[in-house]
Design an enzyme around this catalytic site. Structure first.
Site, PDB file in Angstrom:
ATOM      1  N   GLU A 128      -9.809  -2.116 -13.495  1.00 19.80           N
ATOM      2  CA  GLU A 128     -10.164  -0.824 -14.068  1.00 19.80           C
ATOM      3  C   GLU A 128      -9.909   0.321 -13.096  1.00 19.80           C
ATOM      4  O   GLU A 128     -10.361   0.272 -11.956  1.00 19.80           O
ATOM      5  CB  GLU A 128     -11.644  -0.807 -14.465  1.00 19.80           C
ATOM      6  CG  GLU A 128     -12.045  -1.903 -15.440  1.00 19.80           C
ATOM      7  CD  GLU A 128     -12.641  -3.122 -14.759  1.00 19.80           C
ATOM      8  OE1 GLU A 128     -11.960  -3.710 -13.889  1.00 19.80           O
ATOM      9  OE2 GLU A 128     -13.780  -3.500 -15.084  1.00 19.80           O
ATOM     10  N   CYS A 165     -12.255  -5.658 -11.995  1.00 20.34           N
ATOM     11  CA  CYS A 165     -11.098  -6.525 -12.246  1.00 20.34           C
ATOM     12  C   CYS A 165      -9.803  -5.734 -12.148  1.00 20.34           C
ATOM     13  O   CYS A 165      -8.977  -5.973 -11.271  1.00 20.34           O
ATOM     14  CB  CYS A 165     -11.209  -7.154 -13.631  1.00 20.34           C
ATOM     15  SG  CYS A 165     -12.488  -8.406 -13.804  1.00 20.34           S
TER      16      CYS A 165
END
Length: 792
Positions: free
Chosen positions: A436, A434
């Site tokens: 990270e 997402c």
């Protein structure tokens, strides 16, 4: 969009997701035949046999070849992590509410009679179930002692455990620059220096032999495609297609065994590498990382740019042909079958200069043309980002596909530097999943991690550790909140409950991490990761240079902040209501207390409106969890980290939380990621951004995710495009980590619900990923529709 790509795209979209058992069959057979051999050796054999035996074909019109399954959108099975729960769900796979997949009766019979029995008791989830202490079990399992398990929704990391290994950015540059043959030479050089009188070197030899075998298997895989292309060319009557097939034959004969000589060979070598990791690893977030950086050397001046664009369009369709299979409970946390193949563009070079290049633009153009679900296009923005690149990204964004995601380059680099990385490593990070960040080429896999339900911790704090859903004490006895005389007591009880919950999450992590290291091995991915060949250890044995994590994501941030602010403001500061009145109202889900609920909803401060009072309280609620998470380390000594990435967990987590002091009723979805509670953001998107920036995102090292919905009218035309670009720069000026947009009106979404066949390719941004709107569960569709639609 090129004509061939249009046909390939239509073929992909027309396929219903399905289950393919070929991988499960081969892996099970190899393990049976290799009983008693070292685990690392068995997995090297398994990878070689998968590359040698998986069925392959080349679809009409394809320029890039390769899939792990014969059908597009076919999901492989990974019995080594899925077998524990799979049998109980086989009969409902095709009809379940959340993300159904086709599976034949014959395949179900083979799984039940032959494949799954071998793996019984051998999976990580079953190991955890057998070893987890009773006080931890009641926090993760809804019915402790009952198998298959169901999540409580208070904490959840078993959904990740049941998905297996992922969350990594493979070192594609190594394959491109050295070729597989060059990596094998590295292995041979390392093996020649071993002293087999040293017991540790005996272990190292086993790993190096396994990695060599897996790499040789990938070369065989490519050669099989070369032979298939030659077969099809011999049968082809169209001269143009025959020439293409012969070219595919030559390309697959050269790469990935050798370094590529042109863009076609480079993109095919890249894709074979992505496939190899997908075949080996069961988890999500196998991300390409900085594609426009490591692929740029192959974009020579003589390359036909239109042909390059066609290759990129083909590549994006290939990404979208991949599929994952998870159990029914997990699909509620990750609905829409996301894979998070994060495709980074732009950013900075290791020397700090702008990294945007010609390929960055071409990749955006490719997604503008094809508009498919994968890969996840991500653009990295900083003060020196060319305005033309940002405008091109905004052009893609306002199409309403959910692409791209926007990232604050310099803030993320700063966050990584705080972990102890040098300036070059910090600047040259890659975004995975997402939002990270990962250290390119050097960082291992995050073996575990999960979700923490912050409002559940608050509920326990207000109810003396008793979970309202069951009436049982699952938390600490922190006292009767009716007797609390100060906000500080409320905050202390919340902190105690949250710390207690987080500790039990790390009990689960510790058990699961040890199980991972003893049950699984990734020889192919390990061979690509810096440190593994040098140390002679696989990723599961800590061979990578860096082993940060696991990552814990905090869910229900705004709900918690709004609730704590309501208590502080209305009970203790203004003394408008008493704790007894408040607790009685929420215990009754506000039935008979509608006037009080109205006060809570409309008079108490709400996160997302740039109001320091509630924003500061929300930051404190998040940072309590962040500090607690960072106290823990994994089995390799790496520090855990937290973030705010809910995916769709706010929906299932919301079902287990009762009414809250924010005015939210029992069972309603929790706030989306770092966004305000539904309908609470009253002052526009700039106020939302300023509130999110106050959370101190740089300290949340796993990243924070911000969804915003914009009206199509506000982004229309040249002025709308420039307004959108300016807003993105403003988001990052106030300290946001990330933002992504749905640019679609409610009328279109409602019409898609009523006439799904007419909107088969309608993409929306769900969380850190896009998905086809009509294939989402109705609850998720409603959640997207109810997000506040902002103008710019």
């Amino acid at each position: 969009m090129h004509t061939r790509v249009e046909k390939l795209r239509a073929r992909m979209i027309g396929e219903r997701p399905s289950v393919d058992i070929h991988r499960a069959r081969i892996v099970t057979r190899v393990h049976r035949e290799s009983a008693g051999e070292p685990l690392v050796s068995v997995w090297g054999k398994a990878m070689y046999r998968l590359f040698a035996e998986l069925p392959i074909d080349i679809a009409p019109g394809e320029l890039l070849v390769g899939l792990p399954t014969l059908r597009p959108r076919g999901a492989q099975l990974y019995p080594e992590v899925q077998a524990g729960w799979l049998d109980a769900e086989l009969d409902s796979v095709s009809t379940r509410e959340w993300d159904p997949l086709e599976i034949s009766d014959e395949d179900k019979q083979e799984l039940r009679n032959d494949i799954l029995p071998y793996w019984k008791g051998r999976t990580i989830a079953e190991r955890l179930f057998a070893q987890v202490p009773a006080d931890t079990a009641c926090l993760i399992y809804l019915e402790p002692g009952v198998w298959p398990t169901k999540s409580t929704g208070i904490i959840d990391n078993y959904s990740l455990i049941q998905k297996g290994i992922g969350t990594v950015v493979p070192n594609y540059r190594k394959v491109l620059e050295l070729g597989v043959s060059g990596i094998v030479r590295q292995i041979d050089d390392r093996a020649s220096a071993l002293d087999l009188a040293d017991p540790d070197d005996v272990k190292r030899k086993l790993f190096l032999d396994s990695a060599r075998l897996a790499l040789q298997g990938l070369v065989l895989f490519a050669e099989r495609y070369s032979h298939r292309a030659a077969e099809l060319a011999a049968e082809e009557t169209d001269p143009a297609r025959k020439a293409e097939l012969l070219r595919i034959r030559d390309v697959c004969a050269h790469v990935p065994a050798n370094p590529p000589r042109n863009f076609h060979e480079a993109v095919q070598a890249f894709w074979f590498t992505q496939l190899a990791v997908r075949i080996e690893e069961s988890g999500h977030s196998l991300s390409p990382g900085r594609f426009d950086q490591y692929m740029l050397p192959y974009l020579g001046p003589d390359e036909d740019r239109d042909k390059v664009l066609e290759f990129l369009e083909c590549l994006m369709v290939k990404f979208s042909e991949l599929m994952l299979f998870v159990n029914a409970d997990t699909s509620k946390f990750y609905t829409g079958v996301p894979q998070w193949q994060n495709f980074n563009l732009g950013g900075r070079l290791p020397n700090g200069q702008d990294a945007t290049n010609e390929l960055s633009y071409l990749c955006l153009d490719a997604m503008i043309n094809v508009r498919v679900v994968q890969p996840d296009i991500s653009v990295r923005i900083h003060t020196d980002t060319p305005e033309s690149f940002l405008l091109k990204a905004a052009e893609l964004s306002r199409l309403g596909t959910g692409h791209p995601k926007f990232y604050n380059e310099d803030l993320i680099a700063y966050s990584l530097a705080c972990k102890g990385l040098n300036i070059v490593e910090s600047r040259d990070f890659a975004i995975m999943g997402c939002v990270e960040p990962r250290v390119q080429a050097k960082e291992g896999i995050h073996l575990t991690g999960g979700f923490i339900n912050l409002p559940a911790a608050l509920e326990l704090a207000l109810n003396d550790g008793i979970w309202r859903r069951t009436g049982k004490r699952v938390g600490l006895p922190t006292g009767d909140a009716r007797s609390f005389t100060s906000y500080e007591q409320i905050k202390a009880a919340y902190e105690a409950q949250l710390s207690y919950i987080i500790r039990h999450m790390f009990v689960v992590n510790a058990i699961a991490e040890n199980a991972y290291s003893e049950i699984l091995c990734s020889p192919f991915l390990s061979a690509l990761t810096e440190g593994c060949i040098e140390s002679g250890r696989s990723l599961q044995q800590g061979g990578a240079i860096y082993n940060f994590g696991p990552a814990v994501n905090e869910i229900g941030v705004a709900d918690t902040g709004d609730s704590l602010a309501a208590i502080k403001k209305l009970v203790f500061d203004d003394k408008h209501i008493t704790m007894d009145e408040l607790l009685t109202a929420i215990e009754n889900d506000f039935d008979g207390y509608e006037e009080l609920r109205g006060t809570l909803l409309h008079d108490a401060p709400k996160f997302g409106n740039d109001e320091d009072y509630v924003d500061d309280i929300t930051r404190d609620a998040v940072q309590i969890g962040n500090r607690e998470v960072m106290r823990y380390r994994n089995i390799f000594g790496g520090q855990a980290q937290s973030g705010i990435i809910a995916v769709t967990a706010g929906i299932p987590f919301g079902t287990v939380v009762g009414a809250l002091p924010s005015g939210r009723k029992a069972g309603q979805p929790l706030a989306d990621n770092s966004s305000p509670s539904s309908g609470a953001d009253r002052l526009g998107p700039t106020a939302v951004a300023r509130s999110v920036g106050k959370l101190d995102p740089a300290s949340l090292r796993n990243g924070t995710l911000l969804n915003l919905r914009l009206s199509p009218q506000s982004t229309a035309g040249d002025q709308g495009l420039h307004r959108m670009a300016s807003f993105v720069r403003g988001l990052f000026d106030v300290g946001c980590w990330h933002a992504q947009f749905n640019v679609v009106d409610s009328g279109t979404l409602r019409d898609a619900q009523e006439h799904p066949a007419e909107y088969a390719d309608l993409l929306v941004r769900v969380a850190g990923y896009s998905a086809y709107f009509t294939q989402l569960h109705r609850d998720v569709q409603e959640d997207i529709i109810h997000r506040t639609e902002h103008g710019l």
